[in-house]
Design a protein around this motif. Sequence first.
Motif, PDB file in Angstrom:
ATOM      1  N   PRO A   1      58.302  15.003  65.555  1.00 44.66           N
ATOM      2  CA  PRO A   1      59.075  15.076  64.205  1.00 44.66           C
ATOM      3  C   PRO A   1      59.835  16.129  63.516  1.00 44.66           C
ATOM      4  N   GLY A   2      59.678  17.391  64.250  1.00 43.49           N
ATOM      5  CA  GLY A   2      60.344  18.435  63.781  1.00 43.49           C
ATOM      6  C   GLY A   2      59.758  18.693  62.406  1.00 43.49           C
ATOM      7  N   PRO A   3      60.604  18.715  61.373  1.00 44.49           N
ATOM      8  CA  PRO A   3      60.077  19.123  60.141  1.00 44.49           C
ATOM      9  C   PRO A   3      59.302  17.998  59.519  1.00 44.49           C
ATOM     10  N   GLY A   4      59.467  16.719  59.923  1.00 40.87           N
ATOM     11  CA  GLY A   4      58.790  15.684  59.513  1.00 40.87           C
ATOM     12  C   GLY A   4      59.368  15.350  58.289  1.00 40.87           C
ATOM     13  N   ALA A   5      58.488  14.101  57.809  1.00 41.66           N
ATOM     14  CA  ALA A   5      59.329  13.618  56.378  1.00 41.66           C
ATOM     15  C   ALA A   5      57.703  12.888  55.938  1.00 41.66           C
ATOM     16  N   ASN A   6      57.802  12.985  54.643  1.00 48.27           N
ATOM     17  CA  ASN A   6      56.676  12.380  53.615  1.00 48.27           C
ATOM     18  C   ASN A   6      57.419  11.784  52.668  1.00 48.27           C
ATOM     19  N   TRP A   7      56.893  10.595  52.327  1.00 46.29           N
ATOM     20  CA  TRP A   7      57.462  10.111  51.097  1.00 46.29           C
ATOM     21  C   TRP A   7      56.643   8.867  50.782  1.00 46.29           C
ATOM     22  N   THR A   8      56.796   7.942  49.378  1.00 49.95           N
ATOM     23  CA  THR A   8      55.834   6.867  49.120  1.00 49.95           C
ATOM     24  C   THR A   8      56.606   5.524  49.570  1.00 49.95           C
TER      25      THR A   8
ATOM     26  N   ILE B   1      63.627  14.438  61.733  1.00 52.47           N
ATOM     27  CA  ILE B   1      63.592  13.732  60.603  1.00 52.47           C
ATOM     28  C   ILE B   1      63.597  14.342  59.462  1.00 52.47           C
ATOM     29  N   ARG B   2      63.902  14.098  58.371  1.00 48.58           N
ATOM     30  CA  ARG B   2      63.986  14.838  57.092  1.00 48.58           C
ATOM     31  C   ARG B   2      64.118  13.925  55.840  1.00 48.58           C
ATOM     32  N   THR B   3      63.332  14.311  54.573  1.00 52.39           N
ATOM     33  CA  THR B   3      63.868  13.606  53.394  1.00 52.39           C
ATOM     34  C   THR B   3      63.406  14.741  52.262  1.00 52.39           C
ATOM     35  N   HIS B   4      63.411  14.057  50.994  1.00 53.25           N
ATOM     36  CA  HIS B   4      63.227  15.200  49.835  1.00 53.25           C
ATOM     37  C   HIS B   4      62.647  14.150  48.710  1.00 53.25           C
ATOM     38  N   PRO B   5      61.754  14.669  47.997  1.00 48.58           N
ATOM     39  CA  PRO B   5      61.257  13.813  47.126  1.00 48.58           C
ATOM     40  C   PRO B   5      62.243  13.123  45.970  1.00 48.58           C
ATOM     41  N   THR B   6      63.426  13.875  45.591  1.00 44.64           N
ATOM     42  CA  THR B   6      64.336  13.241  44.845  1.00 44.64           C
ATOM     43  C   THR B   6      65.365  12.024  45.634  1.00 44.64           C
TER      44      THR B   6
END
Lengths: 542, 542
Positions: free
Chosen positions: A375-382, A430-435
Motif C-alpha cells: 500500500p505504501g502510504p495507503g488510502a482511506n475514504w468512505t 496508492i493515495r487519496t485525500h479527504p477533499t
Amino acid sequence: MKKVKYSLSVLGLAIGMAASGVSMSVSAAEPTLSEADFEKAQLHYFQRCAGCHGVLRKGATGKNLEPKNMLKKGQKRLEKIIALGTEGGMNNFDDLFTKQEIANLATFIQMKPPVPPEMSLEQMRSHTKEYVALKDYPTKPLHGLNWKNFFVVIERDAGKAAIVDGDTKKIVTHIDTGYAVHVIKGTEHHKKDHAKDVGRFWYTIGRDGKVNKIDLWQKPEKMLVAETKMAYDARDIAVSGDGKYVIAGGYWPAHFVIMDAETLNPLKVVSTRGYNTKGEFINEARVAAIYTAPNESAFIVAVKETGKMLQVDYSDLDNLTITAMESAEFLHDGFFDPSGRYFQIAANASNKMVVVDTKDAKLEMMIDVDSLPHPGPGANWTDKECGPVGATTHLGVGLVSVWGNDPINHPDQAWKLCYEVETDGAGVFIRTHPTSDYVWADQLKHPEPEVQQSVQVFDKKTREIVKTIRVTEEEGKAALHMEFSADGSEVWVSVWNRTDNSNPTGEIVVYDAKTLKEKARIKGLTTPTGKFNVSNRINHKT
Amino acid sequence: MKKVKYSLSVLGLAIGMAASGVSMSVSAAEPTLSEADFEKAQLHYFQRCAGCHGVLRKGATGKNLEPKNMLKKGQKRLEKIIALGTEGGMNNFDDLFTKQEIANLATFIQMKPPVPPEMSLEQMRSHTKEYVALKDYPTKPLHGLNWKNFFVVIERDAGKAAIVDGDTKKIVTHIDTGYAVHVIKGTEHHKKDHAKDVGRFWYTIGRDGKVNKIDLWQKPEKMLVAETKMAYDARDIAVSGDGKYVIAGGYWPAHFVIMDAETLNPLKVVSTRGYNTKGEFINEARVAAIYTAPNESAFIVAVKETGKMLQVDYSDLDNLTITAMESAEFLHDGFFDPSGRYFQIAANASNKMVVVDTKDAKLEMMIDVDSLPHPGPGANWTDKECGPVGATTHLGVGLVSVWGNDPINHPDQAWKLCYEVETDGAGVFIRTHPTSDYVWADQLKHPEPEVQQSVQVFDKKTREIVKTIRVTEEEGKAALHMEFSADGSEVWVSVWNRTDNSNPTGEIVVYDAKTLKEKARIKGLTTPTGKFNVSNRINHKT
C-alpha cells in the motif's frame, strides 16, 4: 585455524537432523572471485539485491539465494535471470550493470554469504553529530515561507532530501542525507501525547542506517541539524507522539533503536531476531515498517521475516513493554485507519493485509487480498455501501483491493473485501485525500515503459477508472508515488530518472486534483521518489 | 568453498572498526586435535565448562575463553588451570579428567568455538512423548502414601529423579529423566489463577533440555507420564499459576519455550538473544532462571548475559506481552519475598541482588552484596529489628547477606543490608522454614573437604552461628542443599558422591530441625543434589 562443525553427537542428536537442514559440503568445483571482484559484487548485491533476498540470502520478498540452490542453477542461468529479470518477479538489471558485473554477481551468489558485523550502542553514538546546537534552535520560522505546505522529497540516488515549497513550487534546498533515504517522517497529531510544534522536525532514515534530523524553521542552508547511524542497512523511522523519541528499524543488524529526538543520541536498542510463525529461528529478522500509534503511547514495529507485529510502549524505556502479535510473513508496509486505532499492513508473501488493534494490542484480522499487496502510504475514504474503507495496490498484479475498516459502525463490512479495481499494471503506491473524489494508483512494477510511466485514477463514487495519466514518456524514467498538497487541491507525482540516476533530470509533475490536468513540472531533482507533505502527514486520516 | 569476511567497506566502515572487536587472524602455529579427540573435548567442555563459560566461550560466571585470550596463555598454563582450578574461582578437574583429557581440553579452548545448531518448534515436537494417556490419569492417588510430604530428589549424574516419602524416609521410585536434571518444579498456590490438584504434577528440566512430567498420584512405576525436549542445553522450568502451561528456558538455543502442561506439546518459542546493559549484542543470551509470579498471570524469566528480567504475561500467547526490565549482569537464580510481589535474584558478576516488582512490572532496586551472590531456593524470615528479610549465600565468599524486603511496612529497612553472617566457606544454597528458629547455609564452594562437607546453622534471633554440622567425612563427597519436611520438623541435606558418581553411594541426611541432631540417613541415591518437598514448594513464603 581449523574449522569445525558442531558435533551433533554432543547434543544427543545422532539421528533426526537430516530434516533440520544440516547440509553436507558441496564437492563440485567451487565458484570463486578475486578479492576485489568479490568486494564489488558484495556491494552490488547489498545495494540492489539484499532488500528482497536478504544479506544472508534466505529470501523474503525475493527467493532464497543460498549456495545450495544457486549451485544447482549454475552460472549461465543465473546471469540470464539477473540480466533479464523474471516473469512477475524480479526487475531486469542489464540496464544497471555491465555484463561482467552481472557475471560476478552470478558467481557471488553461488558462494557462501558473508555475515556482516553487529553494531553496539557505543558504535552508534560515535556517529552522533550536532550540526546546530539545541540552544541555537530558532523560536519561529526564519524564512517567510508557508512551511506547513512544504514537501519533503527523497532524492534517492543523490543521497539527498529536497525541501520543495508547495505554494511556489520552488525547491527551497537540497539536504545531504547519505545513501538512498527510504522514508522521512515528522511529528504527528496524537490523541494522548502532544508534541510541540507538530510538523516542524523531520527525520530521515537512509538505507545505510543514517538518521538525519531536519528543522523546517531553519534557514534553508542550516536545515540539517543533527545526525546519527543506527544500523548498516535500514528502512523505516517514526517519532513518538510526544516528539521525545525517534525510533528506527534495522535490516542489519536486525534490531530497532530508540533515540532522543532532540539530539539523536541512541538510548535503547532491541533485537528483533527470533522465531517465525512456523517456529523456526530467523537470524535476519528485519524491521520492515515502524509507525507511531496515533492514540497510544506506542510504536508499531513490523518484523518482516518473523511475521511479528510489535507494539512497543515508549512510556518507560528502562522497563520496556512489548506485545508481540503473531500474524503472517513477510510483513512490509502499512497505514492506520482514520480512527487511528487499527494498523493495516501488508504481509506480502502471504497475500494478506494484517490488521492489528492498537487499543487492545492484539491481532484484529487478516484479510486475503491478491499477489504481493503493497500500500505504501495507503488510502482511506468512505464508500457509499461499505462505509469507511482502506485500500492497497499490489506488487504482483494490477489490482487495487478495497476493504471495510470500521468494525464499530460497520461490523458486517469490516475487514472484508468491499470491491476491487483492475489497473493496467502492478504498482507500489496508492493515495487519496479527504477533499478528493479520486484515488490514485501507480504502476511502477509493470515491465512496459508506457504502463510504468502512467498512473491511474479511479472515482470513489463509481468505483471506475476515470483517467490514465502518462506522467512521462522519456526513456529510462518511471512514474511513482502520489502526494496531495496541504489543502488537497493538487496531486504531485514523481518522475524517477532511474537510469540517468546521477543527474538532476528527474521531476515532480503537479496535477489539479479536480480536473486531473497537469499544472506544473518541478525540475532539477535527482531520482525523486517518496514525497511527504507536512500538513498531510501531520495526521493519519488519508 | 571460499571463506570470506564481510567487507567492511560495503558498510561504509573503513575506519573505526578497530575498537569494535574485529580481530586479525593469528599467525602462530595453530593448535589442532584429531576429529575424535575434538568431539570428546567438545563433549567434556559442554558438560563441565559451558555452564560458566558459555558454548561460544564469551564468559559469564567464568572467564572469556575465546582463542584470542587462550592462545596467549598457552597449552601448559591452561592444562595447569584446568587440573588445579583457580583461587576463589574454578574448581579443580584433576579428579574428573585424565591428564590426556585435560591436555585435549586445553587445546580445544585454543581453537575456534563451534556454533551449535538452532532448534525449531517442529524439532521440539518430534521429541514429545506421552507415556500415560490423559484419559488414563487417575482421579485420586493410587498409593496409600502421604504424597504432600514427598521429596522429589535430583539424582544428577544418574539421569534420574528419586521420589522419597518424607514420612517413612523410603525411596518410592527412581524416574528416568535424562542427563543432569537441574531443577524440578510443580504447580503452586496462586493469588489470581488456580491450578487443579496443586502439587500433584512435577516437571523436570535436564541440562540436555529434556522436560519430564511426573504425576505423584500414579503408581510408582508409572509416575513418568510425558516428555519433550526444548533445547540442547537448559537450566530452569516453571508452571503457570493456573497449571495450564509449563515454561522452560534454554542455554542453547537462547530462548524460552511455553508448553501445554497436560501434554508437554511445545506451543511457543521466544528468543532471548539481544543486547546487554552496555548495548552490545549477545548471541548466547542464556535463560538462567524462570519462576511463576505468585500474584500475577506472568512468568519471570532472567536472561543471564543481557541482564534483562522479563515479565512474560501468559494470558494471551498469540499476542504475547513481555516487559524487559534492565538490571545487571549476570543474572542467575532467585526467589520471591513472602508477599509474592517482589522477586529477588542474584546478578552474580555484579555482586548485586536485583529486586523486581511484579505488580508494576518494573525494576524495584539493586542491592550491593558481596562476591558472587547465589541464593538457590533462598530464605525469607522476620528479623526483630528489620522486619521481613531475605538472604543469600555467596559463591565467592563465606558470607550470608540479609536485607529487608518489606517496603510497605518497613520502608526504611527495605532493600538495604540488615546484617551479615560470616560462614567458614563460600556456599550455594540457603534455606529456612516459618516454624524454624534457624537458617541453614551450605559451603559447597570451599576447596577444603572438611568445610565443603559441613553446613552451618545460625539463629534468627541472635544472628549467630549456633552449629557447624559435618554431614559426611567420606572422601570425594560434599554436603549441599537443605530442604525442610512439610511440617518443618526436619531438615534434609544431600551428600553428593561427586567422584564415585556412577554408583548409588550418595545419601540424604535427615536432621531434627529443633535439636539439630541427626535422625536418619537415606541411602541408595546416586549424586543427590536438589530436593523439593511438595508442601514447602506449593508456596513461596520461605
